[in-house]
Design an enzyme around this catalytic site. Structure first.
Site, short mmCIF file in Angstrom:
data_model
loop_
_atom_site.label_atom_id
_atom_site.label_comp_id
_atom_site.label_asym_id
_atom_site.label_seq_id
_atom_site.Cartn_x
_atom_site.Cartn_y
_atom_site.Cartn_z
N HIS A 107 0.87 -1.23 -0.11
CA HIS A 107 -0.08 -0.07 -0.01
C HIS A 107 0.95 1.26 0.03
CE1 HIS A 107 -4.05 -1.61 1.49
NE2 HIS A 107 -3.72 -2.52 0.34
N TYR A 111 -8.37 5.27 8.25
CA TYR A 111 -8.63 5.64 9.83
C TYR A 111 -9.50 6.80 9.83
CZ TYR A 111 -4.35 3.26 10.61
OH TYR A 111 -3.33 2.16 10.69
N PRO A 121 -2.86 0.12 19.20
CA PRO A 121 -2.88 -0.42 17.87
C PRO A 121 -2.83 0.93 16.90
CG PRO A 121 -4.81 -0.82 18.81
CD PRO A 121 -4.09 -0.27 19.74
N LYS A 138 2.25 -0.32 15.13
CA LYS A 138 3.51 -0.42 15.65
C LYS A 138 4.18 -1.60 16.43
CE LYS A 138 5.31 3.23 13.33
NZ LYS A 138 4.79 2.39 11.99
N TYR A 149 4.49 6.45 10.01
CA TYR A 149 3.84 5.30 9.67
C TYR A 149 4.68 4.16 8.87
CZ TYR A 149 -0.66 2.98 8.43
OH TYR A 149 -1.54 1.79 8.70
P1 FAD Z 1 2.82 -11.93 21.47
O1 FAD Z 1 2.45 -12.16 20.19
O2 FAD Z 1 2.06 -11.55 22.88
O3 FAD Z 1 3.23 -13.51 22.16
C1 FAD Z 1 3.90 -13.68 23.37
C2 FAD Z 1 3.79 -15.21 23.55
O4 FAD Z 1 4.39 -15.64 24.86
C3 FAD Z 1 2.37 -15.84 23.43
O5 FAD Z 1 2.23 -16.87 22.38
C4 FAD Z 1 2.22 -16.26 24.98
O6 FAD Z 1 1.21 -17.26 24.77
C5 FAD Z 1 3.50 -16.55 25.37
N1 FAD Z 1 3.54 -16.67 26.67
C6 FAD Z 1 2.98 -15.64 27.47
N2 FAD Z 1 3.44 -16.02 29.10
C7 FAD Z 1 4.06 -17.30 28.93
C8 FAD Z 1 4.54 -17.95 29.79
N3 FAD Z 1 4.35 -17.81 30.87
N4 FAD Z 1 5.44 -19.09 29.26
C9 FAD Z 1 5.25 -19.42 27.95
N5 FAD Z 1 4.99 -18.62 27.04
C10 FAD Z 1 4.23 -17.55 27.54
N6 FAD Z 1 0.94 -4.41 15.72
C11 FAD Z 1 1.42 -3.96 14.32
O7 FAD Z 1 2.79 -3.85 14.23
N7 FAD Z 1 0.63 -3.55 13.31
C12 FAD Z 1 -0.70 -3.72 13.51
O8 FAD Z 1 -1.38 -3.60 12.45
C13 FAD Z 1 -1.15 -4.16 14.66
N8 FAD Z 1 -2.40 -4.42 14.89
C14 FAD Z 1 -2.87 -4.77 16.35
C15 FAD Z 1 -4.44 -5.01 16.23
C16 FAD Z 1 -4.76 -5.54 17.67
C17 FAD Z 1 -6.28 -5.59 17.86
C18 FAD Z 1 -3.80 -6.06 18.66
C19 FAD Z 1 -4.26 -6.64 19.99
C20 FAD Z 1 -2.62 -6.13 18.43
C21 FAD Z 1 -2.03 -5.43 17.28
N9 FAD Z 1 -0.65 -5.05 17.10
C22 FAD Z 1 -0.42 -4.55 15.73
C23 FAD Z 1 0.27 -5.48 18.11
C24 FAD Z 1 1.04 -7.01 17.91
O9 FAD Z 1 -0.10 -8.00 17.57
C25 FAD Z 1 1.98 -7.38 19.20
O10 FAD Z 1 2.68 -6.28 19.25
C26 FAD Z 1 2.72 -8.41 18.69
O11 FAD Z 1 1.90 -9.54 19.10
C27 FAD Z 1 4.01 -8.56 19.75
O12 FAD Z 1 4.67 -9.96 19.57
P2 FAD Z 1 5.29 -10.79 20.61
O13 FAD Z 1 5.82 -11.79 20.27
O14 FAD Z 1 6.08 -9.71 21.48
O15 FAD Z 1 3.99 -10.86 21.71
C1 PHB Z 2 -5.17 -4.38 11.36
O1 PHB Z 2 -5.31 -4.74 10.20
O2 PHB Z 2 -5.53 -5.38 12.13
C2 PHB Z 2 -4.72 -3.23 11.70
C3 PHB Z 2 -4.34 -2.15 10.95
C4 PHB Z 2 -3.95 -1.16 11.22
C5 PHB Z 2 -3.72 -0.75 12.51
C6 PHB Z 2 -4.22 -1.68 13.62
C7 PHB Z 2 -4.59 -2.84 13.15
O3 PHB Z 2 -3.26 0.58 13.20
#
Ligand code: FAD
Ligand code: PHB
Length: 403
Positions: free
Chosen positions: A75, A203, A295, A299, A386
Site C-alpha cells: 500500500h 482511519y 494499535p 507499531k 507510519y
Molecule cells: P505476543 O504475540 O503476545 O506473544 C507472546 C507469546 O508468549 C504468546 O504466544 C504467549 O502465549 C506466550 N507466553 C505468555 N506467557 C508465557 C509463559 N508464562 N510461558 C510461556 N509462554 C508464555 N502491531 C503492528 O505492528 N501492526 C498492527 O497492525 C497491529 N494491530 C494490532 C491489532 C490488535 C487488535 C492488537 C491486539 C494488536 C495489534 N498489534 C499490531 C500489536 C501486535 O499484535 C503485538 O505487538 C505482537 O503480537 C507482539 O508480539 P510478541 O511476540 O512480542 O508478543
Molecule cells: C489491522 O489490520 O488489524 C490493523 C491495521 C492497522 C492498525 C491496527 C490494526 O493501525
C-alpha cells in the site's frame, strides 16, 4: 527431573520468539522455545496486519518471506477521515516508502513452518515456566510438561512472552522503571470474508468515535470501532457492528460495506507501556514483554521485530567476538526506537478517538487534523513515522552511546 542445555532459552512463541529463534538458527546459535499455549491457539490469534519495510527486510534476512512476497499487498497510501472528508496520506510520494499488508497470523505460520523444517526445539503447552539465576552467570529455566519437570541450563534467556508473560514479572520492582498510560476505551475488531470495498486502510475520526477499515487480503476485511471498555463481545451482534462501522467510516466507504458474518470478533483495551531497561543480567526482554503501544499507529509487531533484530545482532556479535559490549548496548538501542514509536502511537490515538467530555481536546483534534490535511510538511512527518523510522546500525548505536 530431566536436565538439558542450550545456548538461549526463548520464552514465548509469538512473532518475537519465533523470529529470534529463526535468526539465531541461521547463525548457528542453539535455542529452545518454551510456549505456554498450544500450537493451534497461537495460530488462531488475530492481531496485526500492517508491516513496515524494515520488518519485511528482517523477514527476508530470516529467510521466511517467500510466501509474503507472493501474497502480501503493498500500500502506497493511507486514508484519514474526519467530518465527512477523507484525506489520503501519499506515503510513497511523500517519503519514498510503502507499507505491506500481511497478517501476523501468516508470519507466525511461516516462522513455525521454518522452525519445524529446521528441526529446532519448541515446547508448546509448557506449564509453570520459571526463570532461575538470571542475575548470575549460569541461568536455568524450568517448566512442566505431561506431569514431568524439565530444567534447561543456558547462557541467556530471551523474554519474548508478551505483556502478561513471566519474564518481566520475574524482575523485582526496584530493578526496573515502568511508564504507563491507559485509555478510556477499547477496540472491537471483526474479521470477515468479503472483498474490501476500499483500496487502502482508512482511519476515521467521527463524532460517534473512531473506526478503522483494514484488510488481510483481496477477500478478507478486518474492521474496528472504538467501544467502551466495559462492553462485551456478546453485546455486539454482527448487524450492530456493521451498522455502527458504516456510520463512522465515511459515506463512500460505507456505501460498499457488506454486513458479512464475522469469523472472529474480539475487544482489545488500549494501553501505552514501557519498561526500562530491557536487560537484567542474562535476561533480555523483547516485544510486548517490554512495551505496549495502542494499535492506532500499527507499531506493536513492527517494534517487536526491531527489538528482535537488535537482540539477534547483539547475541551474534557476542558469540563471534566474545565481547560484552554488544549486549550492553541492546537496551539503550531498543529504547531509542521504542520511545519514538510510543510517541507516534500516542499521537495517532489522541488525534483519532473520541475522548468524551473533553471539549478542549476536541478543538485540538479539529485543529491538528485540519493542519495535517493542509500541510505537506505535517503529512510527511506522519508518513515518515507510519512507514517506520529507520533501524539504527550497530556502529551508530555504539557512537551515540559513547557521545
Ligand atoms: P505476543 O504475540 O503476545 O506473544 C507472546 C507469546 O508468549 C504468546 O504466544 C504467549 O502465549 C506466550 N507466553 C505468555 N506467557 C508465557 C509463559 N508464562 N510461558 C510461556 N509462554 C508464555 N502491531 C503492528 O505492528 N501492526 C498492527 O497492525 C497491529 N494491530 C494490532 C491489532 C490488535 C487488535 C492488537 C491486539 C494488536 C495489534 N498489534 C499490531 C500489536 C501486535 O499484535 C503485538 O505487538 C505482537 O503480537 C507482539 O508480539 P510478541 O511476540 O512480542 O508478543
Ligand atoms: C489491522 O489490520 O488489524 C490493523 C491495521 C492497522 C492498525 C491496527 C490494526 O493501525
Amino acid at each position: 527431573m530431566s536436565r538439558t542445555r542450550t545456548q538461549i532459552v526463548i520464552v514465548g512463541a509469538g512473532p518475537a520468539g519465533l523470529l529470534l529463534g529463526q535468526l539465531l538458527h541461521r547463525e548457528g546459535i542453539d535455542a529452545v522455545i518454551l510456549e505456554r499455549r498450544s500450537h493451534e491457539y497461537v495460530l488462531g490469534r488475530i492481531r496485526a496486519g500492517v508491516l513496515e519495510q524494515g520488518t519485511v527486510d528482517v523477514l527476508d534476512l530470516a529467510g521466511v518471506s517467500a510466501r509474503l512476497h507472493k501474497e502480501a499487498l503493498v500500500h502506497e497510501g493511507v486514508g484519514i477521515g474526519f467530518q465527512g472528508r477523507r484525506h489520503r496520506i501519499a506515503l510513497k510520494q511523500l517519503v519514498g516508502k510503502s507499507v505491506t499488508v500481511y497478517g501476523q497470523t501468516e508470519i507466525t505460520r511461516d516462522l513455525m513452518e521454518a522452525r519445524a523444517a529446521n528441526g529446532a526445539a519448541s515446547v508448546y503447552e509448557a506449564e509453570d515456566v520459571t526463570l532461575h539465576d538470571w542475575q548470575g552467570t549460569s541461568p536455568r529455566v524450568t517448566y512442566r510438561k505431561g506431569g514431568v519437570t524439565h530444567e534447561i541450563a543456558c547462557d541467556f534467556v530471551a523474554g519474548c512472552d508478551g505483556y502478561h508473560g513471566v519474564c518481566r514479572a520475574s524482575v523485582p520492582a526496584d530493578k526496573c522503571k515502568v511508564f504507563e498510560r491507559e485509555y478510556p476505551f477499547g477496540w472491537l475488531g471483526v474479521l470477515a470474508d468479503v472483498p474490501p470495498p476500499w483500496k487502502e486502510l482508512v482511519y476515521a475520526n467521527s463524532a460517534r468515535g473512531f473506526a478503522l477499515a483494514s484488510l488481510r487480503s483481496p477477500t478478507r476485511v478486518r474492521c474496528y470501532v472504538q467501544c467502551p471498555l466495559d462492553d462485551r463481545v456478546e453485546d455486539w451482534s454482527d448487524t450492530r457492528f456493521w451498522d455502527e462501522f458504516r456510520r463512522r467510516i465515511g459515506e463512500d466507504v460505507a456505501a460498499g460495506v457488506v454486513s458479512a458474518p464475522s469469523i472472529e470478533k474480539s475487544i482489545a483495551p488500549l494501553r501505552s507501556f514501557v519498561v526500562e531497561p530491557l536487560r537484567f543480567g542474562r535476561l533480555f526482554l523483547a516485544g510486548d514483554a517490554a512495551h505496549i503501544v495502542p494499535p492506532t499507529g500499527a507499531k506493536g509487531l513492527n517494534l517487536a521485530v526491531s527489538d528482535v533484530f537488535y537482540l539477534y545482532e547483539a547475541l551474534r556479535d557476542h558469540y563471534r567476538e566474545r565481547r560484552e559490549a554488544p549486549l550492553d548496548e541492546y537496551s539503550p538501542r531498543c529504547l531509542r526506537r521504542i520511545w519514538k514509536a510510543e510517541r507516534f502511537s500516542w499521537w495517532m490515538t489522541r488525534q483519532l478517538h473520541l475522548f468524551p467530555g473533553d471539549a478542549f481536546a476536541r478543538r485540538m483534534q479539529e485543529t491538528e487534523l485540519e493542519y495535517l490535511f493542509e500541510s505537506p510538511a505535517a503529512q510527511a512527518s506522519m508518513a515518515e513515522n507510519y512507514v517506520g523510522l529507520p533501524f539504527e546500525s550497530a556502529a551508530a548505536g555504539a557512537q551515540a552511546h559513547v557521545a
